[in-house]
Write an enzyme that holds these catalytic residues in place. Structure first.
Site, short mmCIF file in Angstrom:
data_model
loop_
_atom_site.label_atom_id
_atom_site.label_comp_id
_atom_site.label_asym_id
_atom_site.label_seq_id
_atom_site.Cartn_x
_atom_site.Cartn_y
_atom_site.Cartn_z
N GLU A 15 1.37 7.14 6.45
CA GLU A 15 0.90 5.90 5.87
C GLU A 15 2.01 4.88 5.66
O GLU A 15 1.73 3.72 5.35
CB GLU A 15 0.18 6.20 4.56
CG GLU A 15 -1.08 7.05 4.79
CD GLU A 15 -1.67 7.65 3.53
OE1 GLU A 15 -2.77 8.23 3.63
OE2 GLU A 15 -1.03 7.57 2.46
N MET A 176 -7.18 10.38 -3.71
CA MET A 176 -6.50 11.14 -4.76
C MET A 176 -5.41 10.37 -5.51
O MET A 176 -4.65 10.99 -6.26
CB MET A 176 -5.91 12.42 -4.15
CG MET A 176 -6.96 13.32 -3.51
SD MET A 176 -6.28 14.78 -2.68
CE MET A 176 -5.73 15.75 -4.08
N GLU A 177 -5.33 9.05 -5.31
CA GLU A 177 -4.23 8.31 -5.93
C GLU A 177 -4.60 6.96 -6.54
O GLU A 177 -3.99 6.53 -7.52
CB GLU A 177 -3.10 8.06 -4.90
CG GLU A 177 -2.42 9.29 -4.37
CD GLU A 177 -3.14 9.92 -3.19
OE1 GLU A 177 -2.98 11.13 -2.96
OE2 GLU A 177 -3.88 9.18 -2.49
N ASP A 200 -12.39 10.59 7.25
CA ASP A 200 -13.43 11.62 7.32
C ASP A 200 -14.60 11.16 6.46
O ASP A 200 -14.53 10.16 5.76
CB ASP A 200 -12.90 12.98 6.86
CG ASP A 200 -12.47 12.97 5.40
OD1 ASP A 200 -13.30 13.30 4.54
OD2 ASP A 200 -11.30 12.61 5.11
#
Length: 232
Positions: A15, A176-177, A200
């Site tokens: 990323e 998750m962040e 996904d």
């Protein structure tokens, strides 16, 4: 609004590696186990780093960036789609971020609510949202959504959980962040936006999709960041 020093965060190496390749890096700083890179990108001062996975890593990375003097933060990366109309590769731009694993419902608080705190759903900055939306429109012909991003320290891979997060909490995608970064930004009065490309469907098929599409999704995220900063 003019931003003089821009912070950029990604959770994984995929990323931020494209950003690293295109930035004139002038300084490398190691703090709290994270490597930060200072440099020039489209004639703007930027600082970027890989936070690592999870809310604690994201929160630490965000606070360090703020302490280093950034006046806005862009978070880029991949996520799992909750909105059934989203396809792999589509973009989600945060209107707000909420922690779906903050659950104190036995004490009478709604899921996602941080007890005894005024705000639990942290709004993204309108100008940064607008820039991200314009970039997504130009680059991906409208294949994007604005919406609430849900964060939690778990990889969602259940159709039942996807349905619950979408219908009960109004989430557009899950990762998750983002909500940890959003909360730290709110506590410091720093504008932010989270930009996620769908890797996904968060429905149990991630073992098929995730690795194959992470590189593609990361490329999409980078192209948006590139476009945003070029017009700041």
């Amino acid at each position: 609004m003019t931003f003089s020093k821009i912070g950029i965060v990604g959770a994984m190496v995929e990323e931020i590696e494209l950003l690293h390749k295109h930035t004139d890096v002038t300084n490398t700083i190691h703090k709290a186990g994270i490597t930060f890179y200072e440099g020039r990108f489209h004639d703007k001062d930027i600082i970027f780093g890989k936070s690592g996975v999870g809310k604690v890593n994201a929160a630490v990375c965000t606070q360090v960036l703020i302490d280093m003097g950034v006046d806005c933060i862009l978070f880029t990366g991949v996520a799992g789609a909750l909105d059934p109309e989203l396809e792999i590769g589509d973009i989600v731009i945060s209107t707000s971020c909420l922690q779906h694993d903050m659950d104190v419902t036995p004490l009478g608080f709604a899921r996602g609510v941080i007890p005894f705190q005024e705000v639990s759903d942290f709004n993204a900055d309108p100008r940064l949202i607008e820039l991200a939306e314009q970039a997504s429109e130009r680059l991906f012909n409208g294949r994007y959504r604005k919406g609430k991003i849900l964060s939690g320290d778990q990889f969602v891979a259940s159709r039942e959980t996807v349905k619950e997060l979408y219908e009960d909490l109004g989430g557009t995608c899950t990762e998750m962040e983002g909500a940890a970064l959003a909360q730290v930004c709110a506590m410091n009065g720093i504008p932010y936006v989270v930009i996620r490309s769908m890797s996904d469907k968060a429905d149990g098929s991630a073992h098929v999709n995730f690795e194959e599409f992470t590189v593609k999704a990361s490329d999409h995220s980078y192209r948006i960041i590139d476009d945003i900063i070029s017009r700041m």
